[in-house]
Design a protein around this motif. Sequence first.
Motif, PDB file in Angstrom:
ATOM      1  N   LEU A 148      10.681  -4.699   4.620  1.00 57.66           N
ATOM      2  CA  LEU A 148      11.906  -5.393   5.698  1.00 57.66           C
ATOM      3  C   LEU A 148       9.775  -5.003   6.742  1.00 57.66           C
ATOM      4  O   LEU A 148       9.587  -5.635   7.590  1.00 57.66           O
ATOM      5  CB  LEU A 148      12.353  -4.177   5.816  1.00 57.66           C
ATOM      6  N   ALA A 149       9.330  -3.465   6.519  1.00 61.04           N
ATOM      7  CA  ALA A 149       8.192  -3.426   7.150  1.00 61.04           C
ATOM      8  C   ALA A 149       7.080  -4.799   7.044  1.00 61.04           C
ATOM      9  O   ALA A 149       6.649  -5.295   7.698  1.00 61.04           O
ATOM     10  CB  ALA A 149       7.668  -2.031   6.544  1.00 61.04           C
ATOM     11  N   ALA A 150       6.328  -5.127   5.071  1.00 64.78           N
ATOM     12  CA  ALA A 150       5.980  -6.055   5.371  1.00 64.78           C
ATOM     13  C   ALA A 150       6.487  -7.580   6.320  1.00 64.78           C
ATOM     14  O   ALA A 150       5.405  -7.764   7.515  1.00 64.78           O
ATOM     15  CB  ALA A 150       5.808  -6.611   4.339  1.00 64.78           C
ATOM     16  N   ASN A 151       7.603  -7.850   6.283  1.00 61.37           N
ATOM     17  CA  ASN A 151       8.012  -8.645   7.206  1.00 61.37           C
ATOM     18  C   ASN A 151       7.949  -8.119   8.665  1.00 61.37           C
ATOM     19  O   ASN A 151       7.489  -9.765   9.337  1.00 61.37           O
ATOM     20  CB  ASN A 151       9.138  -8.591   7.338  1.00 61.37           C
ATOM     21  N   LEU A 152       8.358  -7.863   9.714  1.00 61.24           N
ATOM     22  CA  LEU A 152       8.157  -7.020  10.600  1.00 61.24           C
ATOM     23  C   LEU A 152       6.181  -7.358  11.340  1.00 61.24           C
ATOM     24  O   LEU A 152       5.741  -7.632  12.361  1.00 61.24           O
ATOM     25  CB  LEU A 152       8.342  -5.885  11.365  1.00 61.24           C
ATOM     26  N   LEU A 153       4.981  -6.549   9.962  1.00 62.45           N
ATOM     27  CA  LEU A 153       4.612  -6.178  10.629  1.00 62.45           C
ATOM     28  C   LEU A 153       3.143  -7.933  10.638  1.00 62.45           C
ATOM     29  O   LEU A 153       2.434  -7.676  11.121  1.00 62.45           O
ATOM     30  CB  LEU A 153       3.369  -5.464   9.956  1.00 62.45           C
ATOM     31  N   ALA A 154       4.071  -8.419   9.627  1.00 65.79           N
ATOM     32  CA  ALA A 154       3.730 -10.191   9.321  1.00 65.79           C
ATOM     33  C   ALA A 154       3.852 -11.028  10.433  1.00 65.79           C
ATOM     34  O   ALA A 154       3.513 -12.044  10.933  1.00 65.79           O
ATOM     35  CB  ALA A 154       3.570 -10.333   8.124  1.00 65.79           C
ATOM     36  N   GLY A 155       5.625 -10.264  11.137  1.00 63.68           N
ATOM     37  CA  GLY A 155       5.435 -11.014  11.806  1.00 63.68           C
ATOM     38  C   GLY A 155       6.783 -12.799  11.527  1.00 63.68           C
ATOM     39  O   GLY A 155       6.822 -13.290  12.812  1.00 63.68           O
ATOM     40  N   GLY A 188      -2.437  -2.877   3.393  1.00 63.66           N
ATOM     41  CA  GLY A 188      -3.000  -2.153   4.239  1.00 63.66           C
ATOM     42  C   GLY A 188      -2.480  -0.851   5.061  1.00 63.66           C
ATOM     43  O   GLY A 188      -1.951  -0.215   4.798  1.00 63.66           O
ATOM     44  N   GLN A 189      -1.109  -1.743   5.855  1.00 67.01           N
ATOM     45  CA  GLN A 189      -0.647  -1.436   6.635  1.00 67.01           C
ATOM     46  C   GLN A 189       0.954  -1.039   6.062  1.00 67.01           C
ATOM     47  O   GLN A 189       0.937   0.167   6.326  1.00 67.01           O
ATOM     48  CB  GLN A 189      -0.728  -1.973   8.628  1.00 67.01           C
ATOM     49  N   VAL A 190       1.110  -1.557   5.606  1.00 64.66           N
ATOM     50  CA  VAL A 190       2.600  -1.184   4.699  1.00 64.66           C
ATOM     51  C   VAL A 190       1.879   0.590   3.557  1.00 64.66           C
ATOM     52  O   VAL A 190       2.863   1.352   4.358  1.00 64.66           O
ATOM     53  CB  VAL A 190       2.991  -2.186   4.177  1.00 64.66           C
ATOM     54  N   ARG A 191       1.084   0.252   2.875  1.00 63.81           N
ATOM     55  CA  ARG A 191       0.468   1.558   2.366  1.00 63.81           C
ATOM     56  C   ARG A 191       0.291   2.507   2.943  1.00 63.81           C
ATOM     57  O   ARG A 191       0.580   3.722   2.528  1.00 63.81           O
ATOM     58  CB  ARG A 191      -0.567   0.691   1.510  1.00 63.81           C
ATOM     59  N   THR A 192      -0.161   2.641   4.151  1.00 60.70           N
ATOM     60  CA  THR A 192      -0.532   3.349   5.545  1.00 60.70           C
ATOM     61  C   THR A 192       0.832   4.152   5.596  1.00 60.70           C
ATOM     62  O   THR A 192       1.438   5.383   5.474  1.00 60.70           O
ATOM     63  CB  THR A 192      -1.291   3.230   6.356  1.00 60.70           C
ATOM     64  N   ILE A 193       1.593   3.863   6.162  1.00 57.90           N
ATOM     65  CA  ILE A 193       3.360   3.920   6.123  1.00 57.90           C
ATOM     66  C   ILE A 193       3.875   4.223   5.141  1.00 57.90           C
ATOM     67  O   ILE A 193       3.934   5.824   5.466  1.00 57.90           O
ATOM     68  CB  ILE A 193       4.008   3.046   6.633  1.00 57.90           C
ATOM     69  N   PHE A 194       3.328   4.482   4.086  1.00 55.90           N
ATOM     70  CA  PHE A 194       3.562   5.335   2.563  1.00 55.90           C
ATOM     71  C   PHE A 194       2.916   6.428   2.691  1.00 55.90           C
ATOM     72  O   PHE A 194       4.121   7.608   1.982  1.00 55.90           O
ATOM     73  CB  PHE A 194       4.174   4.093   1.727  1.00 55.90           C
ATOM     74  N   ASP A 195       1.507   6.117   2.764  1.00 56.26           N
ATOM     75  CA  ASP A 195       0.913   7.455   2.163  1.00 56.26           C
ATOM     76  C   ASP A 195       1.320   8.707   3.553  1.00 56.26           C
ATOM     77  O   ASP A 195       1.449   9.922   2.845  1.00 56.26           O
ATOM     78  CB  ASP A 195      -0.532   7.210   2.451  1.00 56.26           C
ATOM     79  N   ARG A 196       1.888   8.326   4.549  1.00 56.15           N
ATOM     80  CA  ARG A 196       1.911   9.018   5.552  1.00 56.15           C
ATOM     81  C   ARG A 196       3.474   9.639   5.155  1.00 56.15           C
ATOM     82  O   ARG A 196       3.820  11.214   5.686  1.00 56.15           O
ATOM     83  CB  ARG A 196       2.069   8.290   6.863  1.00 56.15           C
ATOM     84  N   MET A 197       4.167   9.173   3.954  1.00 54.80           N
ATOM     85  CA  MET A 197       5.698   9.727   3.861  1.00 54.80           C
ATOM     86  C   MET A 197       6.003  10.870   3.169  1.00 54.80           C
ATOM     87  O   MET A 197       6.344  12.081   3.275  1.00 54.80           O
ATOM     88  CB  MET A 197       6.546   9.303   3.453  1.00 54.80           C
ATOM     89  N   GLY A 198       4.517  11.690   2.079  1.00 55.83           N
ATOM     90  CA  GLY A 198       4.334  12.702   1.522  1.00 55.83           C
ATOM     91  C   GLY A 198       5.707  12.071  -0.102  1.00 55.83           C
ATOM     92  O   GLY A 198       5.807  11.367  -0.235  1.00 55.83           O
ATOM     93  N   TYR A 199       6.062  12.798  -0.694  1.00 51.40           N
ATOM     94  CA  TYR A 199       7.116  13.390  -1.154  1.00 51.40           C
ATOM     95  C   TYR A 199       8.334  12.009  -1.223  1.00 51.40           C
ATOM     96  O   TYR A 199       8.293  12.326  -0.802  1.00 51.40           O
ATOM     97  CB  TYR A 199       7.494  14.424  -2.108  1.00 51.40           C
ATOM     98  N   LYS A 200       8.052  11.172  -2.333  1.00 50.45           N
ATOM     99  CA  LYS A 200       9.387  10.448  -2.320  1.00 50.45           C
ATOM    100  C   LYS A 200      10.618  10.594  -3.578  1.00 50.45           C
ATOM    101  O   LYS A 200       9.712  10.200  -4.313  1.00 50.45           O
ATOM    102  CB  LYS A 200       8.653   8.686  -1.882  1.00 50.45           C
ATOM    103  N   PRO A 201      11.444  10.170  -3.233  1.00 54.96           N
ATOM    104  CA  PRO A 201      12.527  10.866  -4.229  1.00 54.96           C
ATOM    105  C   PRO A 201      12.095   9.285  -5.120  1.00 54.96           C
ATOM    106  O   PRO A 201      12.047   8.576  -4.408  1.00 54.96           O
ATOM    107  CB  PRO A 201      14.192  10.416  -3.368  1.00 54.96           C
ATOM    108  N   SER A 202      13.180   9.652  -6.184  1.00 58.79           N
ATOM    109  CA  SER A 202      13.127   8.171  -7.091  1.00 58.79           C
ATOM    110  C   SER A 202      14.314   7.326  -6.976  1.00 58.79           C
ATOM    111  O   SER A 202      14.651   6.965  -7.144  1.00 58.79           O
ATOM    112  CB  SER A 202      13.284   8.372  -8.559  1.00 58.79           C
TER     113      SER A 202
END
Length: 368
Positions: free
Chosen positions: A197-204, A217-231
């Motif tokens: 969904l994030a990729a869609n919105l950023l791609a337009g 790279g923008q999607v990765r930045t959003i995920f990197d800033r989350m910190g720990y991500k449960p499985s």
Amino acid sequence: MAINRRAFGLGLLGLSVAGTGAIVYGRDSPLLRGYFGEATKLFGFIGGEKEGFLADPDVVSALRRQGLELDARRAGSVEMSRERAILDQNPQFLWPSSNGFVDLARQNGVKIQRDQVILNSPMVVYSWDAIAKGLVSSGFAQPDGDARFRLDLAKLLTAILANKSWADLGVPSLFGQARLLSTDPNRSNSGFMFAGLAANLLAGEVATEQSLARIGGQVRTIFDRMGYKPSSSGKMFEDYLAGGPGAQPLVIGYENQLIEWVLQDEERWKRLEAAAPAKPVILYPQPTVFSAHPLIVISDAAAPLVDALMSPDVQQIAWTKHGFRGPLGLSGETQNPLVSSRIMPRVDAVLPMPDIRTMLALIGQLAA
């Protein structure tokens, strides 16, 4: 004309053998086994968000009446569709949380007998009442009734990428930069779907392998800033409820999760509504994506499970006790007043997910 005694005796014997054979053959049918108090035991893996549904005594009884008993173990949707440690256990069925995983499982050598969407749930953002009101004041959200909100997710993602603080988003009580939390997209479907969904919105537009070069790279930045991500999505929702607004301000999840939690203990919810300093709320991204839950049948023995889960009584339990919409994505007819004001009867602002090749390329970038 007189009937030959020997022929008559052979005829009776033939009828007896045929009748016995029919009974023996019929006892192999799960429905008849259920009638005789027996059950066919099936082993498989499910997304964590469906654990409560399959553990519901009413669902267990409904399946038992149809001669089925499940050994359903939790696994992330991505994991169950491609990891040998899971697939080599020879599950008879898989129940991930997105249609894309049917293709992924097939690509990883799963011999699929049948697949059928059983349940649906739109992806939502869970937050807290004070945070939602702050987002409304700063133009990131709009109220939609008394207890639910519409979220401009594209605007929010842009703010996160611009390092905006919570104060910039109208929530000065929270510390630091704004962030949105989800599960690990390489293990769990809710994180996987949020990445799409994030990729869609950023791609337009619906993201493609070509557009990933621009927005990956923008999607990765959003995920990197989350910190720990449960499985798993179930663990993510548990963390949200336990952590409160400070630790879990905005969390990606399935619409059904809060509904199910409310209906599990209505008195607990009434106490929370009356006295808790922070109250859970649902924000519907505009647009969102739907999480379809396809049952993947691998073994012939698991084929009757599709019809059992699609039966009207099981579908009614799925909605009235666990908040899962039916295969068409529509809410059920019965509305519990405790949750009816919090959910949208129809969710029309929906985007398709990127194709599975694009999603695999995207989560590969996120894992790098």
